[in-house]
Design an enzyme around this catalytic site. Sequence first.
Site, short mmCIF file in Angstrom:
data_model
loop_
_atom_site.label_atom_id
_atom_site.label_comp_id
_atom_site.label_asym_id
_atom_site.label_seq_id
_atom_site.Cartn_x
_atom_site.Cartn_y
_atom_site.Cartn_z
CG ASN A 180 4.12 -6.51 12.12
OD1 ASN A 180 4.15 -6.87 13.29
ND2 ASN A 180 4.45 -5.28 11.75
CG ASP A 199 -1.81 1.23 1.29
OD1 ASP A 199 -2.87 1.18 0.65
OD2 ASP A 199 -1.45 2.23 1.94
CE LYS A 223 -3.70 4.66 0.59
NZ LYS A 223 -2.27 4.58 0.93
NE ARG A 266 9.31 -3.32 16.36
CZ ARG A 266 9.30 -2.10 16.86
NH1 ARG A 266 9.14 -1.04 16.07
NH2 ARG A 266 9.42 -1.91 18.16
CE LYS A 281 5.22 3.33 9.36
NZ LYS A 281 5.18 4.79 9.37
CB SER A 282 7.63 -2.68 10.56
OG SER A 282 8.88 -2.69 11.20
CB VAL A 283 11.58 0.69 8.19
CG1 VAL A 283 10.65 1.56 7.37
CG2 VAL A 283 11.89 1.34 9.53
CB ILE A 301 -1.95 -2.11 4.97
CG1 ILE A 301 -2.92 -1.00 5.42
CG2 ILE A 301 -2.47 -2.85 3.75
CD1 ILE A 301 -3.07 0.15 4.42
CE1 TYR A 343 0.63 7.86 2.42
CE2 TYR A 343 1.08 5.57 1.87
CZ TYR A 343 0.27 6.52 2.46
OH TYR A 343 -0.90 6.13 3.07
CG LEU A 397 0.39 -2.74 14.03
CD1 LEU A 397 1.88 -2.92 13.73
CD2 LEU A 397 -0.15 -3.96 14.77
CG HIS A 437 -4.65 9.75 0.23
ND1 HIS A 437 -3.32 9.60 -0.08
CD2 HIS A 437 -4.76 9.37 1.53
CE1 HIS A 437 -2.66 9.15 0.97
NE2 HIS A 437 -3.52 9.01 1.96
P1 NAD Z 1 0.76 1.23 11.94
O1 NAD Z 1 -0.43 1.15 12.82
O2 NAD Z 1 0.99 0.19 10.90
O3 NAD Z 1 2.02 1.34 12.90
C1 NAD Z 1 3.33 1.38 12.40
C2 NAD Z 1 4.30 1.62 13.55
O4 NAD Z 1 4.08 0.65 14.58
C3 NAD Z 1 5.73 1.42 13.11
O5 NAD Z 1 6.26 2.62 12.60
C4 NAD Z 1 6.40 0.99 14.38
O6 NAD Z 1 6.71 2.10 15.19
C5 NAD Z 1 5.32 0.19 15.09
N1 NAD Z 1 5.41 -1.25 14.83
C6 NAD Z 1 5.22 -1.93 13.66
N2 NAD Z 1 5.34 -3.25 13.83
C7 NAD Z 1 5.60 -3.44 15.14
C8 NAD Z 1 5.82 -4.60 15.93
N3 NAD Z 1 5.77 -5.82 15.40
N4 NAD Z 1 6.07 -4.43 17.26
C9 NAD Z 1 6.11 -3.19 17.81
N5 NAD Z 1 5.90 -2.07 17.11
C10 NAD Z 1 5.64 -2.18 15.79
O7 NAD Z 1 0.77 2.71 11.31
P2 NAD Z 1 0.72 3.43 9.90
O8 NAD Z 1 2.00 3.33 9.20
O9 NAD Z 1 0.15 4.76 10.20
O10 NAD Z 1 -0.39 2.65 9.07
C11 NAD Z 1 -0.11 1.55 8.21
C12 NAD Z 1 -0.31 1.93 6.77
O11 NAD Z 1 -1.62 2.44 6.56
C13 NAD Z 1 0.58 3.09 6.29
O12 NAD Z 1 1.91 2.69 6.09
C14 NAD Z 1 -0.14 3.47 5.04
O13 NAD Z 1 0.17 2.56 4.00
C15 NAD Z 1 -1.59 3.36 5.47
N6 NAD Z 1 -2.15 4.67 5.90
C16 NAD Z 1 -3.12 5.24 5.13
C17 NAD Z 1 -3.68 6.47 5.48
C18 NAD Z 1 -4.76 7.06 4.63
O14 NAD Z 1 -5.11 8.23 4.81
N7 NAD Z 1 -5.31 6.32 3.70
C19 NAD Z 1 -3.24 7.14 6.63
C20 NAD Z 1 -2.26 6.52 7.42
C21 NAD Z 1 -1.74 5.30 7.06
#
Ligand code: NAD
Length: 280
Positions: free
Chosen positions: A245, A46, A76, A241, A235-237, A233, A51, A194, A112
């Site tokens: 996930n 995604d 998006k 993790r 996210k982690s880098v 969906i 982005y 998350l 979006h």
């Molecule tokens: P998320 O809820 O996926 O949280 C990501 C964060 O959680 C990471 O940066 C890290 O700090 C922590 N994390 C991840 N895996 C972990 C683990 N196993 N243990 C502990 N901590 C962990 O947050 P997000 O990135 O805001 O949302 C996910 C995706 O949703 C985004 O990357 C994007 O693709 C999408 N998104 C869309 C919109 C929209 O307006 N459509 C807005 C926000 C996000």
Amino acid sequence: MSKVPSLTLNNGVAMPQLGFGVWQVPDDEAAKAVGAALEAGYRSIDTAAIYENEEGTGRAVAASGIAREELFITTKLWNGSSVTWTRDAVLREFDASLKKLGLDHVDLYLIHWPRAMREDYLTIWKTFTEIEQSGRAKAVGVSNFKAPQLSRVIEESGVVPAVNQVELHPQLQQAELRAFHAEHGIRTEAWSPLGQGKGLLEVPTVVAIAQKHGRTPAQVVLRWHLQTGNVVIPKSVTPSRIAENFDVFGFELDDEDMLAMAALDEGKRLGPDPDGFDWN
Ligand code: NAD
């Protein structure tokens, strides 16, 4: 074969229920993270024009050597400028996204934000349906829409969005919106599943359920999404993790766990309320 279940969208397209998000990941880092995610087994990615990592995402996809038909790529339209959206402007943005991704089609294209007060989401949506008909997006949908805007696009175009991607996690469960989606055949996709890793993963109920199953809090939250029927969906880098996930298919939350998770809803938004929210 992938162990990730697919959900069928309202036009028959199959979408993996677990994917990988890349918000706030710079382009080069996104290429690495998406590479790690594909390596770990994710097949759905995604991204979004805003982005600014469609190129990195596309590079990782190309380098993976994975057959295109095994992948599910979402991007998006960033409709947040002060532009009044026309059909041509939407097509131009879509072409630019495809070019950056290095693809001839995406699997899902989303509006979006509704920017509900401007109402040009109707023009955008009509152009999206044209893009779907051309085969350059296998499915089209929206993000951050509430029921009134969903109703409007359905009434005006006769085409029901395949997906609405909204903020959703145990502390913002969106029961009403999910019920609306279910009634109209729209799949619910959870962003910030998350809770952005801010606090949710330390909530005692989540920690206790994790201990009970010998899993991590993040895995418990992702299981809750999957068992609730959401597309998710995270996210982690961090490669460990990213793999953690994805490793959420070897256990299940029981009824007692699901009830305890249901009690965590507190209507807590981490992002903006789409009502009255306009991006420039
Ligand atoms: P998320 O809820 O996926 O949280 C990501 C964060 O959680 C990471 O940066 C890290 O700090 C922590 N994390 C991840 N895996 C972990 C683990 N196993 N243990 C502990 N901590 C962990 O947050 P997000 O990135 O805001 O949302 C996910 C995706 O949703 C985004 O990357 C994007 O693709 C999408 N998104 C869309 C919109 C929209 O307006 N459509 C807005 C926000 C996000």
